[in-house]
Design an enzyme around this catalytic site. Structure first.
Site, PDB file in Angstrom:
ATOM      1  CB  CYS A 112      -0.935  -0.025   1.271  1.00 11.12           C
ATOM      2  SG  CYS A 112      -1.854  -1.414   1.358  1.00 11.12           S
ATOM      3  CG  HIS A 250      -3.529   2.979   1.508  1.00  9.22           C
ATOM      4  ND1 HIS A 250      -4.038   2.611   0.418  1.00  9.22           N
ATOM      5  CD2 HIS A 250      -3.563   1.981   2.628  1.00  9.22           C
ATOM      6  CE1 HIS A 250      -4.411   1.253   0.631  1.00  9.22           C
ATOM      7  NE2 HIS A 250      -4.000   0.848   1.976  1.00  9.22           N
ATOM      8  CG  ASN A 280      -6.956  -1.376   1.074  1.00 11.26           C
ATOM      9  OD1 ASN A 280      -6.168  -0.972   0.257  1.00 11.26           O
ATOM     10  ND2 ASN A 280      -6.383  -1.834   2.019  1.00 11.26           N
TER      11      ASN A 280
END
Ligand code: 4VN
Length: 323
Positions: A112, A250, A280
């Site tokens: 990420c 993020h 996500n």
């Protein structure tokens, strides 16, 4: 002294959307649980396009907006945890798909934080004078990495891609960065373990195909580490939160961003959240936000942006950018 400056951004996500209610038909979960704990309402799930396909679509859009021909791209870096192959790299597949015949292409694995790590790497090539430009992409098909029997993880992830075209500039673009890693805590978020099996050892063929996460540990890591890296980068650049127009985090979980907002005393309206639509998407989440904010006219040339990525590795990274 050169700087790297963002000349264009772009994103591409698969068309097929899956709502929380849709997921509740295949796994024991519900919209109330998912949306109240994560802020996620939908995600885009590929019906066949792979990670390099999404990345190539983003790349084409970015180059078109930058007004740059594929053959003039000097460097392609793709950040991903869900590559089509072990090898060739997704960046090489993208190079072939878009016809960037003169580019050097390779992948970066920092989950990420991958887009930030990739921007940082491209920045070094540009600043040092080795290359004049770079195409940096984050792309993921996490639907193929999700365990749809684990209600704690499969509801959190989505597919998508996005990126930016960086160019050498006399004007400031990337201002500062702070990257970090803590491999000692790495096993709290894993994807794709393969034990050694060969004629030369007696392995048990242990294999883990899907994302496995200790949610509590990662949540705690994120809420402690992100405020720290943000404070550190602002100190490095001799700026304060007042100088920052937008924080682009993020998109792992809306609750994490709320804690960060409180801890660094930056109101939520300086953060842009779109995990409601995409969930996500790991390395793609930051460039998808960048693209959406640019398309909506929210971020304009001259804005100061603070990017923050965090996740598996464990890794984290923040970056200050004059857009
Ligand atoms: C960074 C983070 C996460 C993450 C961690 C935990 C979590 C996302 C756990 C508690 C659960 C709701 C969901 Cl912080 C994931 C990545 C991977 O990209 C990176 N959600 N949750 C609950 O019970 O409330």
């Amino acid at each position: 002294m050169f700087y790297s400056k963002i000349k264009a951004v772009g994103a591409y996500v698969p068309q097929n959307t899956v709502t929380n209610d849709d997921l509740s038909k295949i796994v024991d979960t519900n919209d109330e649980w998912i949306s109240s704990r994560t802020g996620i309402k939908r995600r885009h799930f590929s019906t066949g396009e792979n990670t390099s396909d999404l990345a190539a679509r983003s790349a084409e859009k970015i180059l078109e907006r930058a007004g740059v021909l594929p053959e003039d791209v000097e460097l392609i870096i793709v950040a991903s945890v869900s590559a089509d192959y072990g090898t060739p790299s997704t960046a090489c597949l993208v190079q072939a798909k878009i016809g960037a015949v003169n580019a050097v292409a390779f992948d970066i694995g920092a989950a990420c934080s991958g887009f930030i790590f990739a921007l940082s790497t491209a920045d070094k090539f540009i600043k040092s004078g080795v290359y004049k430009n770079a195409l940096v992409i984050g792309s993921e098909v996490l639907s193929k990495c999700a365990d749809f029997t684990d209600r704690g993880t499969c509801v959190l992830f989505g597919d998508g891609s996005g990126g930016a075209f960086l160019e050498r500039s006399e004007e400031v673009g990337i201002i500062a960065e702070d990257l970090g890693s803590d491999g000692a805590r790495g096993l709290s978020l894993t994807l794709g373990f393969k034990e050694v099996v060969s004629p030369y050892c007696e392995g048990t063929r242990d294999e883990h195909r899907f994302i496995e996460m200790d949610g509590r540990a990662i949540f705690d890591f994120a809420t402690r580490t992100v405020p720290k890296t943000i404070k550190k980068i602002l100190e490095k650049a001799d700026l304060t939160t007042d100088d920052v127009d937008f924080v682009i985090s993020h998109q792992a979980n809306a609750r994490i961003i709320e804690v960060v907002s409180r801890k660094i005393k930056v109101p939520m309206d300086k953060f842009y959240l779109n995990m409601d639509e995409y969930a996500n998407t790991s390395s793609a989440s930051i460039p998808i936000v960048l693209n959406e904010m640019w398309e909506k006219g929210i971020i304009k040339e001259g804005n100061t942006l603070l990017l923050a990525g965090f996740g598996a590795g464990l890794t984290w990274g923040s970056m200050l950018i004059k857009f």
